[in-house]
Design an enzyme around this catalytic site. Structure first.
Site, short mmCIF file in Angstrom:
data_model
loop_
_atom_site.label_atom_id
_atom_site.label_comp_id
_atom_site.label_asym_id
_atom_site.label_seq_id
_atom_site.Cartn_x
_atom_site.Cartn_y
_atom_site.Cartn_z
N SER A 43 21.26 30.11 68.36
CA SER A 43 21.32 30.46 69.78
C SER A 43 22.76 30.65 70.22
O SER A 43 23.69 30.04 69.68
CB SER A 43 20.68 29.33 70.60
N TYR B 65 19.95 20.88 73.29
CA TYR B 65 19.40 22.09 72.66
C TYR B 65 20.45 22.77 71.79
O TYR B 65 20.21 23.11 70.63
CB TYR B 65 18.89 23.05 73.74
#
Length: 357
Positions: free
Chosen positions: A145, A170
């Site tokens: 990501s 995350y």
């Protein structure tokens, strides 16, 4: 005799996963695709079911291919091992993950289970696919990501940048994926490629993403909150561009080589996949409004100004995401290029049809 290539796609009912499966059926048939998804209720399950219906319809059209869906959890080691034993995938595309920056603040357990334990199970299964001299997995492709860039000030973000400052759990789990993949590539000669996705959007996307959430709120007459007083910039990447990038990458594993010490050099790569054209959040909202009007999702006299509120930055968010995609262009001759208006138009048209509004 032609032996069908077998591809395992985890997160197959997810936004990127389902679109990837559709593209693989369309462009690689005959192919055998094993899809895994736990169908959790992090967001509206009916959207995941809709995506699976689209895949089933496509699979029926491509009867020379095989589509097998398994409902299960990435963190279930016995299940993952059984899938590898039964189907012996040549290519593994790991897209299953608990997504979202803000949710990682309120529900961290989900991220450890899926993004760390689940990814470890995939790596172990890839490792043991070579047992007893078997050919095993030819390429592991996994979703990273843009969040790994954290609070980096330098833009555009390059895969050569140091990314040791995550600002959310995350992001930390995604950076961990890259580190684990590197270790396993080095130790067991597993060709692996990590893909850092930049703000993916499009039809049947994730309802927790801004463009989808804004649409839901506007339709309900609620006020949308625009973070950092509208001064955020995002590299919005249309889902078809992401899928094309994944498809090209998965068919070209990093080469296995031996170093001067006689040990394997890790066949390991990481690429950005982004639009390389960050959009100001206020401009983004303006285009979204125009396309929602055009598609008839909202009435022509809708008062947008009355439903907008500028608010401060949220914890875990970053002010700008901006991808340097030079390595992707160099190695694969591909650069995401779908204009934001075109992508949001397709989303608005899908929304109108899906919700019958």
């Amino acid at each position: 005799m032609y032996i069908m290539q077998t591809i395992l796609v985890t997160g197959a009912a997810g936004f990127i996963g389902s679109n990837l499966v559709l593209e693989l059926l369309r462009s690689l048939s005959p192919v055998q695709i094993i899809g895994l998804d736990n169908m959790n209720d992090y967001y509206d399950v009916s959207i995941k079911e809709y995506r699976l219906e689209q895949i089933a319809a496509s699979a029926a059209e491509h009867s020379d291919s095989q589509w097998i869906f398994i409902k299960g959890n990435l963190a279930d080691k016995a299940l993952i091992d059984k899938i590898f034993a039964d189907y012996k995938p040549e290519i593994v595309v790991n897209l299953a993950a608990q997504a979202g920056v803000r949710y990682s603040i309120t529900n961290p357990d989900a991220y450890i289970e899926s993004n760390l334990i689940g990814f470890y199970n995939i790596l172990e299964a890839c490792r043991h696919s070579y047992d007893n001299g078997a050919k095993g997995v030819e390429h592991l492709v996994y979703a990273s990501s843009s969040s790994v860039y954290g609070s980096n000030k330098k833009v555009p973000y390059s895969t050569d940048d140091k990314v040791d400052n995550p600002v959310s759990l995350y992001a930390a789990t995604k950076k961990s994926n890259e580190l684990l993949a590197h270790a396993y590539s080095k130790l067991y000669n597993i060709p692996s490629t990590g893909l850092r996705f930049f703000t993916v959007y499009g039809p049947a996307g994730r309802p927790d993403m801004a463009y989808f959430g804004f649409t839901n709120k506007l339709l309900a007459g609620k006020t949308i909150e625009i973070f950092n007083y509208g001064n955020c910039k995002r590299d919005f990447t249309y889902v078809d561009d992401i899928v094309e990038g994944v498809k090209r990458v998965m068919q070209a594993p990093p080469e296995r080589k031996v170093g001067e010490d006689g040990l394997p050099l890790p066949p390991y790569k990481v690429y950005n996949i982004g639009n390389s054209h960050p959009e100001n959040l206020l401009d983004f909202v303006t285009i979204l409004q125009e396309e929602l009007l055009r598609a008839g999702v909202l009435p022509a006299d809708y008062d947008f100004e009355a439903h907008k509120k500028l608010v401060p930055m949220q914890p875990g968010d970053v002010p700008v995401t901006y991808a340097d995609t030079t390595p992707l262009e160099r190695d694969f001759g591909f650069k995401p290029s779908t204009p934001l208006r075109e992508g949001l138009r397709k989303f608005a048209e899908w929304y109108k049809k899906f919700y019958n509004c």
